[in-house]
Scaffold this motif. Structure first.
Motif, mmCIF file in Angstrom:
data_model
loop_
_atom_site.group_PDB
_atom_site.id
_atom_site.type_symbol
_atom_site.label_atom_id
_atom_site.label_comp_id
_atom_site.label_asym_id
_atom_site.label_seq_id
_atom_site.Cartn_x
_atom_site.Cartn_y
_atom_site.Cartn_z
ATOM 1 N N LEU A 123 -4.773 -6.239 7.016
ATOM 2 C CA LEU A 123 -3.547 -5.514 6.683
ATOM 3 C C LEU A 123 -2.352 -6.389 7.045
ATOM 4 C CD1 LEU A 123 -1.931 -2.934 5.910
ATOM 5 C CD2 LEU A 123 -2.159 -2.221 8.313
ATOM 6 N N THR A 125 0.826 -1.201 0.000
ATOM 7 C CA THR A 125 0.000 0.000 0.000
ATOM 8 C C THR A 125 0.861 1.251 0.000
ATOM 9 O OG1 THR A 125 -0.061 -0.059 2.408
ATOM 10 C CG2 THR A 125 -1.864 -1.157 1.247
ATOM 11 N N SER A 126 2.145 1.102 0.251
ATOM 12 C CA SER A 126 3.019 2.264 0.303
ATOM 13 C C SER A 126 4.426 1.870 -0.124
ATOM 14 C CB SER A 126 3.058 2.841 1.727
ATOM 15 O OG SER A 126 4.027 3.852 1.818
ATOM 16 N N GLU A 146 -5.531 2.280 8.913
ATOM 17 C CA GLU A 146 -6.322 2.516 7.721
ATOM 18 C C GLU A 146 -7.782 2.188 7.995
ATOM 19 O OE1 GLU A 146 -4.790 0.798 4.128
ATOM 20 O OE2 GLU A 146 -2.760 0.756 4.909
ATOM 21 N N ARG A 154 -2.794 -4.874 1.609
ATOM 22 C CA ARG A 154 -4.172 -5.003 2.089
ATOM 23 C C ARG A 154 -4.864 -6.157 1.391
ATOM 24 N NH1 ARG A 154 -7.308 -0.771 4.436
ATOM 25 N NH2 ARG A 154 -9.131 -2.130 4.186
#
Length: 271
Positions: free
Chosen positions: A30, A14-15, A59, A25
């Motif tokens: 997560l 996600t990053s 999140e 995710r």
């Protein structure tokens, strides 16, 4: 009756901003992977900062967090090279104090998270690595996993991330005393008998075991799940009458700085 549905597949990181972690995710799940396999996923300042960044700002919609490690081991503990560099920069132990404080905050973020946290343990979980796993609500390990608390042999107190009070609460004083004072390794099946792990499976079945836990959790009403986790944490905390984990950073810094000073300057003993 319909067969249970498997969890959605991971959608990838996600990053791209994390250096020591990989995240992904899968719907309400997560995944956080400690990702410095060449160093055994050793706990560093950078890793603590990144764990705090992701755990401190959950999140939306995350109901389960799975913590795992890349490579051969879950986590080999604190980075001793970084400790030595920190002492060289500040012999009073200021850097170690700051790092230990971050360790406590990370473990509190895992245990106190509104999501259910699951540790997926394989290979070795040593020292701070065991502390990270123990901070999770649920812990599953491969049948070849092993654990150790080597701090005393390294001249350190068992004072990182609230590890000692968690161990005493989960295991009991007599067994913890033996493990801490001897620093011996113990395997996955002993970890299961001690409640360090709640489930042991072959390594290839770790993901299936996690999915079996996560499936019912993600179906629970969010409010009820959040309150239940708060109650569990509150009742557990009430049994720790002398939880001094807030002092972990001071204890670690004082012992390490004192040992460093004695080593470099000698110590005079008076009878």
């Amino acid at each position: 009756m319909n067969a249970p549905q498997s969890l959605p597949h991971a959608t990838g990181p996600t990053s791209s901003t994390f250096r020591t972690l990989r995240t992904g995710r899968r719907g309400p799940v997560l995944d956080i992977e400690l990702h410095d396999p060449d160093q055994g996923n050793a706990v560093t300042e950078a890793m603590l900062d990144e764990l705090l960044a992701i755990l401190g700002t959950p999140e939306p919609g995350v109901r389960v967090i799975v913590l795992s490690g890349a490579g051969e081991d879950f986590c080999l503990g604190g980075d001793r090279t970084e400790y030595a560099d920190s002492l060289a920069h500040d012999p009073t132990g200021g850097g170690i104090r700051a790092s230990a404080t971050k360790g406590r905050l990370v473990c509190e973020a895992l245990s106190g998270n509104t999501a259910v946290t699951i540790a997926k343990v394989h290979g070795k979980a040593i020292g701070a690595g065991l502390g990270l796993a123990l901070a999770c609500d649920l812990r599953v390990g491969s049948d070849t996993a092993s654990f150790r608390l080597p701090e005393l042999a390294l001249g350190l107190p068992t004072a990182w991330g609230g590890l000692l009070p968690r161990l005493l609460n989960e295991i009991g004083a007599a067994r913890v005393r033996e493990l801490v004072l001897t620093g011996r390794s113990f395997d996955a099946h002993e970890a299961l008998s001690l409640s360090v792990l709640q489930k042991v499976v072959p390594e290839a079945q770790l993901d299936d075991a996690i999915a079996a836990w996560a499936r019912p959790v993600v179906r629970r009403p969010e409010g009820a799940l959040r309150v239940t986790k708060t109650l569990l944490n509150s009742y557990t905390a009430s049994t720790r009458l002398a939880d001094t984990s807030a002092l972990d950073a001071e204890l670690m810094a004082a012992v390490v700085a004192g040992t460093h000073y004695a080593h470099h300057h000698g110590t005079v003993h008076h009878m």
